[in-house]
Design a protein around this motif. Structure first.
Motif, PDB file in Angstrom:
ATOM      1  N   MET A 167       0.847  -1.253   0.016  1.00 40.67           N
ATOM      2  CA  MET A 167      -0.046  -0.125   0.131  1.00 40.67           C
ATOM      3  C   MET A 167       0.898   1.334  -0.092  1.00 40.67           C
ATOM      4  SD  MET A 167      -3.177   0.951   2.370  1.00 40.67           S
ATOM      5  CE  MET A 167      -4.170  -0.286   2.000  1.00 40.67           C
ATOM      6  N   LEU A 168       1.917   1.259   0.638  1.00 43.59           N
ATOM      7  CA  LEU A 168       2.963   2.239   0.613  1.00 43.59           C
ATOM      8  C   LEU A 168       3.279   2.613  -0.665  1.00 43.59           C
ATOM      9  CD1 LEU A 168       4.771   4.335   2.012  1.00 43.59           C
ATOM     10  CD2 LEU A 168       6.362   2.654   2.283  1.00 43.59           C
ATOM     11  N   ALA A 169       3.527   1.736  -1.558  1.00 41.70           N
ATOM     12  CA  ALA A 169       4.067   1.890  -2.885  1.00 41.70           C
ATOM     13  C   ALA A 169       2.980   2.543  -3.874  1.00 41.70           C
ATOM     14  CB  ALA A 169       4.461   0.603  -3.494  1.00 41.70           C
ATOM     15  N   THR A 170       1.870   2.420  -3.392  1.00 36.06           N
ATOM     16  CA  THR A 170       0.610   3.028  -4.185  1.00 36.06           C
ATOM     17  C   THR A 170       0.525   4.694  -3.835  1.00 36.06           C
ATOM     18  OG1 THR A 170      -1.241   2.781  -2.415  1.00 36.06           O
ATOM     19  CG2 THR A 170      -0.806   1.032  -4.154  1.00 36.06           C
ATOM     20  N   LEU A 171       1.037   5.277  -2.815  1.00 33.28           N
ATOM     21  CA  LEU A 171       0.929   6.593  -2.458  1.00 33.28           C
ATOM     22  C   LEU A 171       1.680   7.394  -3.319  1.00 33.28           C
ATOM     23  CD1 LEU A 171       1.087   6.255   1.519  1.00 33.28           C
ATOM     24  CD2 LEU A 171      -0.888   6.277   0.022  1.00 33.28           C
ATOM     25  N   GLN A 172       1.463   8.526  -3.922  1.00 32.68           N
ATOM     26  CA  GLN A 172       2.099   9.289  -4.598  1.00 32.68           C
ATOM     27  C   GLN A 172       3.158   9.887  -3.654  1.00 32.68           C
ATOM     28  OE1 GLN A 172      -0.300  12.307  -6.557  1.00 32.68           O
ATOM     29  NE2 GLN A 172       1.409  12.823  -8.129  1.00 32.68           N
ATOM     30  N   VAL A 173       4.635  10.152  -4.372  1.00 33.63           N
ATOM     31  CA  VAL A 173       5.480  10.893  -3.546  1.00 33.63           C
ATOM     32  C   VAL A 173       5.468  12.111  -4.190  1.00 33.63           C
ATOM     33  CG1 VAL A 173       7.917  10.885  -3.040  1.00 33.63           C
ATOM     34  CG2 VAL A 173       6.600   8.752  -3.150  1.00 33.63           C
ATOM     35  N   LYS A 174       5.379  13.419  -3.431  1.00 34.56           N
ATOM     36  CA  LYS A 174       5.454  14.823  -3.953  1.00 34.56           C
ATOM     37  C   LYS A 174       6.122  15.281  -2.719  1.00 34.56           C
ATOM     38  CE  LYS A 174       2.010  16.533  -5.846  1.00 34.56           C
ATOM     39  NZ  LYS A 174       0.527  16.898  -6.269  1.00 34.56           N
ATOM     40  N   GLY A 175       6.367  16.791  -3.117  1.00 37.42           N
ATOM     41  CA  GLY A 175       7.014  17.723  -2.277  1.00 37.42           C
ATOM     42  C   GLY A 175       5.650  18.465  -1.166  1.00 37.42           C
ATOM     43  N   ARG A 176       6.028  18.779  -0.011  1.00 36.29           N
ATOM     44  CA  ARG A 176       4.897  19.522   0.727  1.00 36.29           C
ATOM     45  C   ARG A 176       4.253  20.584   0.089  1.00 36.29           C
ATOM     46  NH1 ARG A 176       4.043  18.794   6.403  1.00 36.29           N
ATOM     47  NH2 ARG A 176       5.886  17.642   6.417  1.00 36.29           N
ATOM     48  N   ALA A 177       3.165  20.819  -0.045  1.00 35.43           N
ATOM     49  CA  ALA A 177       2.371  22.061  -0.377  1.00 35.43           C
ATOM     50  C   ALA A 177       2.435  23.129   0.728  1.00 35.43           C
ATOM     51  CB  ALA A 177       0.938  21.625  -1.011  1.00 35.43           C
ATOM     52  N   PRO A 178       2.075  24.451   0.173  1.00 34.68           N
ATOM     53  CA  PRO A 178       2.211  25.480   1.294  1.00 34.68           C
ATOM     54  C   PRO A 178       1.038  25.091   2.328  1.00 34.68           C
ATOM     55  CG  PRO A 178       2.542  26.300  -0.810  1.00 34.68           C
ATOM     56  CD  PRO A 178       2.009  24.985  -0.986  1.00 34.68           C
ATOM     57  N   LYS A 179       1.370  25.792   3.592  1.00 28.71           N
ATOM     58  CA  LYS A 179       0.454  25.694   4.528  1.00 28.71           C
ATOM     59  C   LYS A 179      -0.889  26.484   4.332  1.00 28.71           C
ATOM     60  CE  LYS A 179      -0.062  24.712   9.709  1.00 28.71           C
ATOM     61  NZ  LYS A 179       0.841  24.855  10.881  1.00 28.71           N
ATOM     62  N   THR A 180      -0.388  27.382   3.466  1.00 34.52           N
ATOM     63  CA  THR A 180      -1.468  28.562   3.168  1.00 34.52           C
ATOM     64  C   THR A 180      -2.915  28.319   3.179  1.00 34.52           C
ATOM     65  OG1 THR A 180       0.185  29.613   1.780  1.00 34.52           O
ATOM     66  CG2 THR A 180      -2.019  30.607   1.742  1.00 34.52           C
ATOM     67  N   GLY A 181      -3.700  28.888   4.140  1.00 34.76           N
ATOM     68  CA  GLY A 181      -5.223  28.583   4.061  1.00 34.76           C
ATOM     69  C   GLY A 181      -5.707  27.766   5.198  1.00 34.76           C
ATOM     70  N   TYR A 182      -4.583  27.107   5.917  1.00 36.99           N
ATOM     71  CA  TYR A 182      -5.055  25.938   6.793  1.00 36.99           C
ATOM     72  C   TYR A 182      -5.779  26.519   7.982  1.00 36.99           C
ATOM     73  CZ  TYR A 182      -4.976  22.679  10.427  1.00 36.99           C
ATOM     74  OH  TYR A 182      -5.020  21.931  11.528  1.00 36.99           O
ATOM     75  N   ASP A 183      -6.687  25.866   8.347  1.00 37.11           N
ATOM     76  CA  ASP A 183      -7.675  26.443   9.676  1.00 37.11           C
ATOM     77  C   ASP A 183      -8.252  25.074   9.902  1.00 37.11           C
ATOM     78  OD1 ASP A 183     -10.322  27.345  10.897  1.00 37.11           O
ATOM     79  OD2 ASP A 183      -8.815  29.014  11.030  1.00 37.11           O
ATOM     80  N   ARG A 184      -8.362  24.751  11.124  1.00 32.91           N
ATOM     81  CA  ARG A 184      -8.862  23.598  11.782  1.00 32.91           C
ATOM     82  C   ARG A 184     -10.520  23.702  11.163  1.00 32.91           C
ATOM     83  NH1 ARG A 184     -11.746  19.994  12.761  1.00 32.91           N
ATOM     84  NH2 ARG A 184     -11.532  18.710  14.524  1.00 32.91           N
ATOM     85  N   ALA A 213      -1.764  13.868  11.054  1.00 28.91           N
ATOM     86  CA  ALA A 213      -2.342  15.355  11.501  1.00 28.91           C
ATOM     87  C   ALA A 213      -3.153  16.033  10.472  1.00 28.91           C
ATOM     88  CB  ALA A 213      -1.059  16.177  12.075  1.00 28.91           C
ATOM     89  N   LEU A 214      -3.955  16.852  11.024  1.00 25.93           N
ATOM     90  CA  LEU A 214      -4.830  17.595  10.059  1.00 25.93           C
ATOM     91  C   LEU A 214      -3.798  18.537   9.027  1.00 25.93           C
ATOM     92  CD1 LEU A 214      -7.892  18.605  12.411  1.00 25.93           C
ATOM     93  CD2 LEU A 214      -7.395  16.815  11.143  1.00 25.93           C
ATOM     94  N   SER A 215      -3.044  19.416   9.846  1.00 19.80           N
ATOM     95  CA  SER A 215      -2.126  20.155   9.310  1.00 19.80           C
ATOM     96  C   SER A 215      -1.223  19.422   8.285  1.00 19.80           C
ATOM     97  CB  SER A 215      -1.148  21.031  10.072  1.00 19.80           C
ATOM     98  OG  SER A 215      -0.171  21.692   9.308  1.00 19.80           O
ATOM     99  N   ASP A 216      -0.626  18.348   8.500  1.00 18.72           N
ATOM    100  CA  ASP A 216       0.119  17.393   7.455  1.00 18.72           C
ATOM    101  C   ASP A 216      -0.883  17.026   6.178  1.00 18.72           C
ATOM    102  OD1 ASP A 216       2.599  15.668   6.718  1.00 18.72           O
ATOM    103  OD2 ASP A 216       0.843  14.194   7.098  1.00 18.72           O
ATOM    104  N   ALA A 217      -2.018  16.648   6.491  1.00 11.31           N
ATOM    105  CA  ALA A 217      -2.865  16.250   5.691  1.00 11.31           C
ATOM    106  C   ALA A 217      -3.188  17.397   4.779  1.00 11.31           C
ATOM    107  CB  ALA A 217      -4.455  15.649   6.028  1.00 11.31           C
TER     108      ALA A 217
END
Length: 253
Positions: free
Chosen positions: A1-18, A90-94
């Motif tokens: 299942m790990l192999a099915t996950l896309q590998v990409k860079g982290r997007a900006p946290k801009t706009g994150y809110d609980r 974590a929500l922010s990580d997601a």
């Protein structure tokens, strides 16, 4: 299942809110209890409730998988924080790895998904923050296989990606526990109704029916006296001796 996950860079946290993940601890399953209390009920033992309604947890004991410590939980302004509910992913990580593209309904489901929730030691949860597998793992090393497997399952469920460092950290953990299965939220099938007997019961023979008593009339006067005239062939008491014309009807006159 790990192999099915896309590998990409982290997007900006801009706009994150609980609030982007819906109401905190919503009652998404409609059972009348919020998700925090549902998780406490699941993860604690010796649970007591604040009222006769088994919903709001008053106290219990947590065998914390993150720290391998036993923690007593007691509801209260100064005590509730001893046990917190961690979002395994974590929500922010997601948010920085694909959740921005999800709908509010999907993000609410993510934030309240039992697979993504774990009661744990409050200070340990605060130390984790929004870390991923590359930056934080549970201090209890024996739980790291399951922890990482849950992160992978959650990310696969909600089409979230991983960074290269995160992927490599996950692969490194799983390399030491190749038998670890990817957990799911599938509920166990309901238990079948108990089988009363492995052997089918023998058929019950019907009760014997007593034969109808034989009826005999000496003559047609007796038939008429019994109110049975006329008699038709096949009826009890019919006989050819009473049917003088042989038309199948006896004592018709």
């Amino acid at each position: 299942m790990l192999a099915t996950l896309q590998v990409k860079g982290r997007a900006p946290k801009t706009g994150y809110d609980r609030a982007a993940f819906g109401q905190a601890w919503a009652d998404v399953d409609g059972n009348g209890c919020d998700t925090r209390n549902d998780t406490l009920k699941r993860d604690l033992t010796a649970v007591t409730f604040t009222s006769s309604v088994p919903c709001k947890v008053q106290s219990g004991t947590l065998a914390d998988p993150y720290t391998a410590k036993s923690i007593d939980f007691l509801r209260g302004a100064a005590t509730s924080g001893a046990v917190q509910i961690d979002h395994v992913v974590a929500l922010s990580d997601a948010w920085q790895k694909g959740a921005q593209q999800l709908t509010i309904e999907q993000r609410t489901a993510f934030a309240n998904d039992p697979l993504n929730l774990q009661a744990t030691d409050g200070p340990t949860n605060l130390k984790k923050g929004d870390g991923d597998a590359a930056t934080w793992l549970p201090p209890n090393k024996s739980f790291r296989c399951e922890y990482v497997a849950r992160q992978i399952s959650v990310k696969a469920t909600y089409t979230l990606w991983v960074t290269q460092a995160e992927h490599d950290a996950m692969a490194g953990i799983l390399g030491d526990c190749s038998a670890q299965l990817a957990p799911t939220n599938e509920k166990a099938p309901p238990s079948p109704e108990p089988i009363q007997s492995a052997v089918a019961p023998a058929p019950v023979a019907p009760a014997p029916v007593a034969p109808a008593p034989a009826v005999h009339y000496a003559n047609c006067a007796a038939v008429r006296a019994a109110g049975a005239a006329p008699l038709h062939a096949g009826q009890p008491g019919y006989s050819r001796s009473l049917d003088r014309d042989g038309d199948g009807i006896a004592c018709e006159k």
